[in-house]
Design a protein around this motif. Sequence first.
Motif, PDB file in Angstrom:
ATOM      1  N   MET A  50       0.917  -1.522   0.652  1.00  0.00           N
ATOM      2  CA  MET A  50       0.005   0.019   0.234  1.00  0.00           C
ATOM      3  C   MET A  50       0.920   1.313   0.237  1.00  0.00           C
ATOM      4  O   MET A  50       2.291   0.952   1.037  1.00  0.00           O
ATOM      5  N   PHE A  51       0.287   2.395  -0.480  1.00  0.00           N
ATOM      6  CA  PHE A  51       1.102   3.486  -0.761  1.00  0.00           C
ATOM      7  C   PHE A  51       0.368   4.937   0.247  1.00  0.00           C
ATOM      8  O   PHE A  51      -0.603   5.023  -0.258  1.00  0.00           O
ATOM      9  N   ILE A  52       1.265   5.434   0.044  1.00  0.00           N
ATOM     10  CA  ILE A  52       0.409   6.753   0.680  1.00  0.00           C
ATOM     11  C   ILE A  52       0.932   7.541   0.049  1.00  0.00           C
ATOM     12  O   ILE A  52       2.856   7.717  -0.119  1.00  0.00           O
ATOM     13  N   VAL A  53       0.294   8.778  -1.266  1.00  0.00           N
ATOM     14  CA  VAL A  53       1.143   9.242  -1.867  1.00  0.00           C
ATOM     15  C   VAL A  53       0.579  10.910  -1.403  1.00  0.00           C
ATOM     16  O   VAL A  53      -0.106  11.473  -0.316  1.00  0.00           O
ATOM     17  N   SER A  54       0.893  11.680  -1.253  1.00  0.00           N
ATOM     18  CA  SER A  54       1.560  13.207  -0.739  1.00  0.00           C
ATOM     19  C   SER A  54       2.204  14.057  -2.059  1.00  0.00           C
ATOM     20  O   SER A  54       3.395  14.192  -2.338  1.00  0.00           O
ATOM     21  N   LEU A  55       0.811  15.047  -2.222  1.00  0.00           N
ATOM     22  CA  LEU A  55       1.129  15.620  -3.604  1.00  0.00           C
ATOM     23  C   LEU A  55       1.172  17.103  -2.795  1.00  0.00           C
ATOM     24  O   LEU A  55       0.217  17.736  -1.898  1.00  0.00           O
ATOM     25  N   ILE A  68      -3.424  14.187  -0.536  1.00  0.00           N
ATOM     26  CA  ILE A  68      -3.078  13.218  -0.002  1.00  0.00           C
ATOM     27  C   ILE A  68      -3.472  11.478  -0.252  1.00  0.00           C
ATOM     28  O   ILE A  68      -5.360  11.866  -0.940  1.00  0.00           O
ATOM     29  N   ILE A  69      -3.076  10.121  -1.117  1.00  0.00           N
ATOM     30  CA  ILE A  69      -3.532   9.963  -1.504  1.00  0.00           C
ATOM     31  C   ILE A  69      -3.432   8.485  -1.066  1.00  0.00           C
ATOM     32  O   ILE A  69      -1.800   8.119  -0.793  1.00  0.00           O
ATOM     33  N   LEU A  70      -4.448   7.701  -1.204  1.00  0.00           N
ATOM     34  CA  LEU A  70      -3.736   5.765  -0.341  1.00  0.00           C
ATOM     35  C   LEU A  70      -4.874   5.512  -1.146  1.00  0.00           C
ATOM     36  O   LEU A  70      -5.313   5.347  -1.566  1.00  0.00           O
ATOM     37  N   ALA A  71      -2.646   4.362  -2.002  1.00  0.00           N
ATOM     38  CA  ALA A  71      -3.188   3.670  -3.141  1.00  0.00           C
ATOM     39  C   ALA A  71      -2.807   2.590  -3.260  1.00  0.00           C
ATOM     40  O   ALA A  71      -2.376   1.815  -1.693  1.00  0.00           O
ATOM     41  N   ARG A  72      -3.298   1.254  -3.733  1.00  0.00           N
ATOM     42  CA  ARG A  72      -2.730  -0.206  -3.911  1.00  0.00           C
ATOM     43  C   ARG A  72      -1.797  -0.344  -5.279  1.00  0.00           C
ATOM     44  O   ARG A  72      -2.467  -0.066  -5.756  1.00  0.00           O
ATOM     45  N   GLY A  73      -1.377  -1.411  -5.159  1.00  0.00           N
ATOM     46  CA  GLY A  73      -1.272  -1.786  -6.266  1.00  0.00           C
ATOM     47  C   GLY A  73       1.218  -2.247  -6.656  1.00  0.00           C
ATOM     48  O   GLY A  73       1.311  -1.364  -5.076  1.00  0.00           O
ATOM     49  N   GLU A  74       0.561  -2.249  -7.761  1.00  0.00           N
ATOM     50  CA  GLU A  74       2.448  -2.086  -7.412  1.00  0.00           C
ATOM     51  C   GLU A  74       3.109  -0.502  -8.136  1.00  0.00           C
ATOM     52  O   GLU A  74       2.632   0.197  -8.285  1.00  0.00           O
ATOM     53  N   ASP A 124     -10.227   1.891 -11.453  1.00  0.00           N
ATOM     54  CA  ASP A 124      -9.673   1.049 -11.832  1.00  0.00           C
ATOM     55  C   ASP A 124      -8.747   0.041 -10.296  1.00  0.00           C
ATOM     56  O   ASP A 124      -8.368  -0.723 -10.560  1.00  0.00           O
ATOM     57  N   GLY A 125      -9.363   0.640  -9.367  1.00  0.00           N
ATOM     58  CA  GLY A 125      -8.879  -0.079  -8.253  1.00  0.00           C
ATOM     59  C   GLY A 125      -7.823   0.403  -7.982  1.00  0.00           C
ATOM     60  O   GLY A 125      -7.423  -0.723  -6.890  1.00  0.00           O
ATOM     61  N   LEU A 126      -6.944   1.586  -8.191  1.00  0.00           N
ATOM     62  CA  LEU A 126      -5.373   2.115  -7.964  1.00  0.00           C
ATOM     63  C   LEU A 126      -5.811   2.626  -6.396  1.00  0.00           C
ATOM     64  O   LEU A 126      -4.566   2.442  -5.286  1.00  0.00           O
ATOM     65  N   PHE A 127      -7.079   3.503  -6.334  1.00  0.00           N
ATOM     66  CA  PHE A 127      -6.707   4.274  -5.712  1.00  0.00           C
ATOM     67  C   PHE A 127      -8.169   4.093  -3.967  1.00  0.00           C
ATOM     68  O   PHE A 127      -9.281   3.736  -5.061  1.00  0.00           O
ATOM     69  N   LEU A 128      -7.668   3.767  -3.381  1.00  0.00           N
ATOM     70  CA  LEU A 128      -8.694   3.803  -1.528  1.00  0.00           C
ATOM     71  C   LEU A 128      -9.257   4.881  -1.069  1.00  0.00           C
ATOM     72  O   LEU A 128     -10.373   4.936  -0.658  1.00  0.00           O
ATOM     73  N   ALA A 129      -8.537   5.816  -1.173  1.00  0.00           N
ATOM     74  CA  ALA A 129      -8.914   7.071  -0.571  1.00  0.00           C
ATOM     75  C   ALA A 129      -8.417   8.430  -0.328  1.00  0.00           C
ATOM     76  O   ALA A 129      -6.756   7.823  -1.502  1.00  0.00           O
ATOM     77  N   SER A 130      -8.956   9.794  -1.077  1.00  0.00           N
ATOM     78  CA  SER A 130      -8.066  10.785  -1.320  1.00  0.00           C
ATOM     79  C   SER A 130      -8.628  12.330  -1.021  1.00  0.00           C
ATOM     80  O   SER A 130     -10.128  11.664  -0.857  1.00  0.00           O
ATOM     81  N   GLY A 131      -7.566  12.914  -0.093  1.00  0.00           N
ATOM     82  CA  GLY A 131      -8.539  14.065   0.067  1.00  0.00           C
ATOM     83  C   GLY A 131      -7.445  14.775  -0.392  1.00  0.00           C
ATOM     84  O   GLY A 131      -6.552  15.344  -0.336  1.00  0.00           O
ATOM     85  N   ARG A 132      -7.862  16.721   0.125  1.00  0.00           N
ATOM     86  CA  ARG A 132      -7.271  17.774   0.531  1.00  0.00           C
ATOM     87  C   ARG A 132      -6.538  17.747   1.602  1.00  0.00           C
ATOM     88  O   ARG A 132      -6.645  17.758   2.330  1.00  0.00           O
ATOM     89  N   LYS A 133      -4.674  18.717   2.034  1.00  0.00           N
ATOM     90  CA  LYS A 133      -4.534  18.445   2.800  1.00  0.00           C
ATOM     91  C   LYS A 133      -4.714  19.510   3.253  1.00  0.00           C
ATOM     92  O   LYS A 133      -5.403  20.925   2.447  1.00  0.00           O
ATOM     93  N   GLU A 134      -4.709  20.146   4.509  1.00  0.00           N
ATOM     94  CA  GLU A 134      -5.457  21.325   5.465  1.00  0.00           C
ATOM     95  C   GLU A 134      -3.986  21.739   6.159  1.00  0.00           C
ATOM     96  O   GLU A 134      -4.216  21.200   7.321  1.00  0.00           O
ATOM     97  N   PRO A 135      -3.482  23.218   5.797  1.00  0.00           N
ATOM     98  CA  PRO A 135      -4.306  24.000   4.844  1.00  0.00           C
ATOM     99  C   PRO A 135      -3.982  23.429   3.755  1.00  0.00           C
ATOM    100  O   PRO A 135      -2.897  22.135   3.220  1.00  0.00           O
ATOM    101  N   ARG A 136      -4.557  24.359   2.655  1.00  0.00           N
ATOM    102  CA  ARG A 136      -4.675  23.501   1.258  1.00  0.00           C
ATOM    103  C   ARG A 136      -3.215  24.126   0.614  1.00  0.00           C
ATOM    104  O   ARG A 136      -3.242  25.433  -0.493  1.00  0.00           O
ATOM    105  N   THR A 137      -2.793  23.047   0.262  1.00  0.00           N
ATOM    106  CA  THR A 137      -1.149  22.974   0.128  1.00  0.00           C
ATOM    107  C   THR A 137      -0.734  21.800  -1.096  1.00  0.00           C
ATOM    108  O   THR A 137      -0.079  21.472  -1.472  1.00  0.00           O
TER     109      THR A 137
END
Length: 98
Positions: free
Chosen positions: A1-6, A48-54, A32-45
């Motif tokens: 699983m991955f945490i992606v920080s934009l 975050i995406i919670l993802a699975r897969g390769e 496509d089943g890649l993402f599990l959750a996502s949303g804005r950071k606060e403050p809006r900078t």
Amino acid sequence: MFIVSLSYIAPLEEIDAQLEHHVLWLKQCYADGLFLASGRKEPRTGGIILARGERHVLQQRLAQDPFALAGLARYDMTEFHPSMTAAGLEALQDSQAA
């Protein structure tokens, strides 16, 4: 699983101009089943995406994000193996985690 920080590297006006396209991209990644959750950071900078897969598949998809294509965001990926979860989220647990 991955945490992606934009992290946004452009003014919010430029982010907002691409937001509709970014949301469509997000919806396709969910479909496509890649993402599990996502949303804005606060403050809006950024977001975050919670993802699975390769890893390589996720990297390819992140490169297709309209924010990435327009040079508006930086992406940091952290891989982790959840061994414990709250009740109801057991499906997120990694059977390989110790």
